[in-house]
Design an enzyme around this catalytic site. Structure first.
Site, short mmCIF file in Angstrom:
data_model
loop_
_atom_site.label_atom_id
_atom_site.label_comp_id
_atom_site.label_asym_id
_atom_site.label_seq_id
_atom_site.Cartn_x
_atom_site.Cartn_y
_atom_site.Cartn_z
N HIS A 151 0.72 -6.98 2.81
CA HIS A 151 0.55 -5.83 3.71
C HIS A 151 -0.78 -5.86 4.47
CE1 HIS A 151 0.32 -1.78 5.29
NE2 HIS A 151 -0.66 -1.47 4.46
N HIS B 13 -8.41 -2.52 4.06
CA HIS B 13 -8.19 -1.10 4.35
C HIS B 13 -7.64 -0.30 3.17
CE1 HIS B 13 -3.92 -2.08 5.20
NE2 HIS B 13 -3.71 -0.81 4.91
N GLU C 267 -9.09 2.88 -1.38
CA GLU C 267 -8.17 3.94 -1.77
C GLU C 267 -7.37 3.59 -3.02
OE1 GLU C 267 -5.60 5.24 1.34
OE2 GLU C 267 -4.89 6.90 0.11
N ASP C 268 -6.96 2.34 -3.13
CA ASP C 268 -6.02 2.00 -4.19
C ASP C 268 -6.62 1.28 -5.39
OD1 ASP C 268 -4.23 3.06 -2.48
OD2 ASP C 268 -3.26 1.17 -1.91
N ASP D 116 -1.78 -0.35 10.67
CA ASP D 116 -1.31 -0.06 9.32
C ASP D 116 0.01 0.69 9.39
OD1 ASP D 116 -1.29 0.40 6.55
OD2 ASP D 116 -2.47 2.24 6.74
N ASP E 94 18.26 3.95 35.71
CA ASP E 94 17.08 3.08 35.73
C ASP E 94 16.87 2.43 34.36
OD1 ASP E 94 16.60 5.50 34.60
OD2 ASP E 94 14.62 5.79 35.49
MN MN Z 1 -1.98 0.32 4.31
#
Ligand code: MN
Length: 737
Positions: free
Chosen positions: A61, A86, A90-91, A152, A272
């Site tokens: 990812h 990134h 956070e993780d 992301d 169009d």
């Molecule tokens: Mn992510």
């Protein structure tokens, strides 16, 4: 885990990593590639053993996000590193401080921003709004935060298949709500389009699939048409030795669907469906001339529709978009849109912001539209006072808008949202100018506040220190800057008037010898049928409630209350008689507000009446008197079955605050006439003017003024005064509006 699979995965990982480096290579300097490798290793280690919902190793990812940053947005080393890392803070157990130590402040700041906005789009409306605000704040710090975030989100949308249904819907709607508009505003056309298409895929798969099928099945016919249409153009461009490509571009699935919905037509009738794009590769200094040259070649073969010419080459859109669009008639009688642009313009149109940067040095342009926009965002965020949800609505509305280009008296170009009025322009210059704006001269002609600006207008704002913001202004401004400026101005205004009102009330109560207790103001507010004390004070301050009316409150409070305790009354007539007796009126009507101190009553919750509604009172068995609206769903039954319990009721004070009137003034034109007229209106009589239009072409002065007045008497006074102005021949009230 089988060894074979592990082996395949690590091979695949290396392949993907090498691809990233290959794309990044042209941009790398010094030890950039070493830093990228370091970031990759850190991410690899931090996410080791973790898998995504799809079963793939997690590291795929961040790697994919980095790839999007390079390949589709054109970002450089700092963003690549940020993208790779990134999700680390956070993780995993890593902290922003760790990132800062390893990769420096810039990367750490971006990661920090990304971590903070990760909750955008949470369930609660207010939480979502707050997060959106946070996101915009980080945008104004470093736009790369948003760009990496968009990458992301795009990858998450591309891999949405493995998510449970409720997550798919949540992610898809956040994307259409916030991220696609942002991508649009940052000029990331390709990403915006893909996000929209994916949103449709996950929210309405049937439609999505049928449009894809339709595009596919009509491809052959379309391709043939495009080949025939472009053949002569192709030939001529080759003859003249241009380096060019011509493409036929089908509209996005999302926009086809929007068209079908909006015009309520089937796929076949979307006329169009595609546009022809001609891209020429020329040095930057020749761009404009070449684009127009190509335009002239195209229109040598096909007749253009003059209404559909869009020149974003001379004046790019605020999101950086540059292109020359025309719609021409094909030989089969079909209108075809042709977009003419250079390679550089095409790059910017597809990749937006970052591509803009790539070309910036050579262009030596002034502040670009985008930078202007970002500084506007910053300014807006600093001025936020009211609730965040309002702000988001207004801001979002701004993201998709087209623009109108106008000039200041000095000839400076300003870009405003399409549909912007004189007043928006005034607020765009400065909030104080907006609040004092009386009207404007557009191309030397006087126009009202609500005049809708046209491309090329030259606007000179007229202000007056007597001017005050009005609620009505909100009806015709479109920019969020003007809206929030007016709202803040009104709040200040109401507060000031309410303060005046408070003084008046205190004075009058003293005079009436009413002792002011902690509840007195609340009682007064209710007495006049209002719910907010400020509202009551404001009305007094404005003169809508006159001080002498406070005496009624005194009279009422001195009378003894009629008890409406259960079982005292079952018949409304008796109660009516009592009211007549006590008040000395002869109408047996309960005056809501005024009679509060005489009789207790409550508002029925089934229809919640508000001042001005037609109402009646109903004597209930256990709960005293209830006030219903005459159009309450329960009214027919109450009125027909229990007529004897019905008490007539009216609002004591349903005075409208003001109403609109249009006056037509005719006279002989002379210098200073308008000034004299507006002076009377705003200074002497303190009337709020909504708009003024004046036509003096023939030496005759013909003005039309829309204003707010309190009552007929007020209007009569005004007309008399205006008629006495030198030069004015006639003042009429006209019915129109
Ligand atoms: Mn992510």
């Amino acid at each position: 885990m089988e060894t074979l699979q592990v082996e395949q995965e690590s091979k695949e990982l290396i392949r993907r990593y090498r691809k990233l480096l290959r794309y990044a290579k042209p941009m790398l300097k010094d030890d950039d590639s070493r830093q990228i490798r370091k970031a990759f290793n850190l991410a690899l280690e931090a996410h080791a053993g973790i898998r995504r919902k799809s079963g793939e190793p997690y590291i795929y990812h961040p790697l994919a996000v980095a790839q999007i940053c390079v390949e589709e947005i054109g970002l450089g080393t700092t963003s690549i590193i940020a993208a790779l890392l990134h999700d680390v803070v956070e993780d995993t157990d890593y902290e922003v401080e760790d990132i800062e130590r390893e990769f420096g402040g810039k990367v750490a700041q971006i990661i920090d921003g990304l971590t903070k906005i990760s909750g955008v789009g949470s369930k609660h409306e207010s939480g979502q709004a707050e997060n959106f605000r946070k996101m915009l704040l980080t945008l104004s710090q470093d736009v790369r935060v948003i760009l990496v975030k968009l990458a992301d989100r795009l990858h998450n949308m591309r891999t949405l298949d493995s998510m449970p249904r409720h997550k798919q819907l949540k992610i898809a709607s956040e994307t259409i709500f916030i991220y696609a508009p942002l991508a649009h505003r940052l000029g990331l056309y390709a990403i915006k389009t893909e996000m929209e298409d994916l949103h449709l895929k996950y929210t309405n798969e049937e439609v999505y699939q049928s449009i894809i099928d339709n595009i596919r099945s009509t491809k052959e016919v379309r391709d043939r048409f495009i080949r025939r249409f472009t053949r002569p153009i192709h030939q001529e461009l080759s003859n003249q030795d241009f380096d060019f490509t011509i493409k036929g571009r089908v509209k996005s699935i999302h926009s086809i669907w929007e068209k079908m919905k909006k015009q309520n037509i089937p796929f076949e009738e979307v006329f169009d469906l595609f546009a022809i794009r001609i891209i020429v590769d020329v040095p930057e200094e020749q761009e404009k001339a070449v684009c127009w040259h190509v335009y002239s070649i195209v229109t040598d073969f096909y007749k253009p529709n003059p209404d559909r010419l869009r020149d974003w080459v001379s004046t790019p859109k605020a999101n950086g978009y540059e292109s020359l669009h025309t719609t021409v008639m094909s030989r089969t009688g079909k209108w075809v849109e042709v977009q003419i642009r250079t390679q550089r313009m095409d790059d910017i149109a597809e990749k937006g912001y970052a591509a803009h940067w790539k070309y910036k040095d050579s262009a030596n342009k002034k502040e670009s539209g985008l930078e202007q926009w970002i500084s506007q965002v910053r300014e807006l965020l600093e001025n936020i006072s009211s609730n965040a949800a309002d702000f988001v609505d207004e801001f979002k509305a701004n993201l998709y808008q087209d623009e109108v280009f106008v000039f200041t008296p000095k000839g400076d170009l300003r870009t405003l949202q399409y549909g912007a009025t004189t007043l928006d322009f005034a607020f765009d210059i400065h909030t104080q100018i907006g609040l004092k704006c009386l009207g404007a001269k557009v191309n030397q002609r006087l126009v009202p506040l609500n005049y809708v600006l046209q491309n090329g207008d030259q606007v000179e704002i007229l202000t007056s220190n007597k001017q005050k913001p009005s609620e009505d202004w909100l009806r015709f401004v479109v920019t969020s800057k003007a809206r929030s400026g007016i709202k803040n101005g009104l709040r200040d205004e109401i507060r000031l008037i309410a303060e005046d009102g408070k003084e008046i009330v205190h004075r009058k109560l003293k005079q009436l010898k009413i002792e002011v207790k902690s509840d007195t103001f609340n009682q007064l507010t209710r007495f006049f049928g209002l719910t907010q004390v400020t509202d009551f004070l404001y009305r007094v301050g404005k003169g809508i409630i006159e001080p002498k009316e406070l005496k009624k409150f005194k009279d009422a409070s001195e009378k003894k209350k009629i008890s409406t305790r259960p079982s005292n009354f079952t018949d409304a007539r008796e109660l009516g008689k009592l009211i007549t007796e006590k008040t000395g009126r002869d109408d047996s009507i309960l005056f809501l507000g005024q009679d509060l101190n005489l009789v207790d009553y409550k508002f029925a919750t089934c229809c919640s009446p508000i001042p001005g509604d037609d109402v009646f009172g109903f004597v209930t068995i256990n709960e005293g008197i209830k006030i219903h609206r005459t159009n309450c769903p329960n009214a027919p039954e109450l009125l027909s079955k229990h007529g004897h319990r019905v008490l007539k009721a009216k609002w004591a004070s349903d005075k409208r605050e003001s109403f609109e009137a249009t006056l037509e003034i005719i006279g002989t034109d002379r210098v200073g006439l308008i000034n004299d007229v507006t002076k009377i209106i705003s200074n002497e009589l303190k009337v709020n003017m909504k708009s003024i239009t004046v036509d003096t072409d023939t030496g005759i002065f013909e003005g039309r003024i829309v204003l707010y007045i309190n009552d007929k008497k007020h209007l009569g006074e005004l007309v008399k005064k205006l008629e006495s102005v030198e030069g004015v021949v006639k003042v009429n009230r006209i019915k129109d509006k």
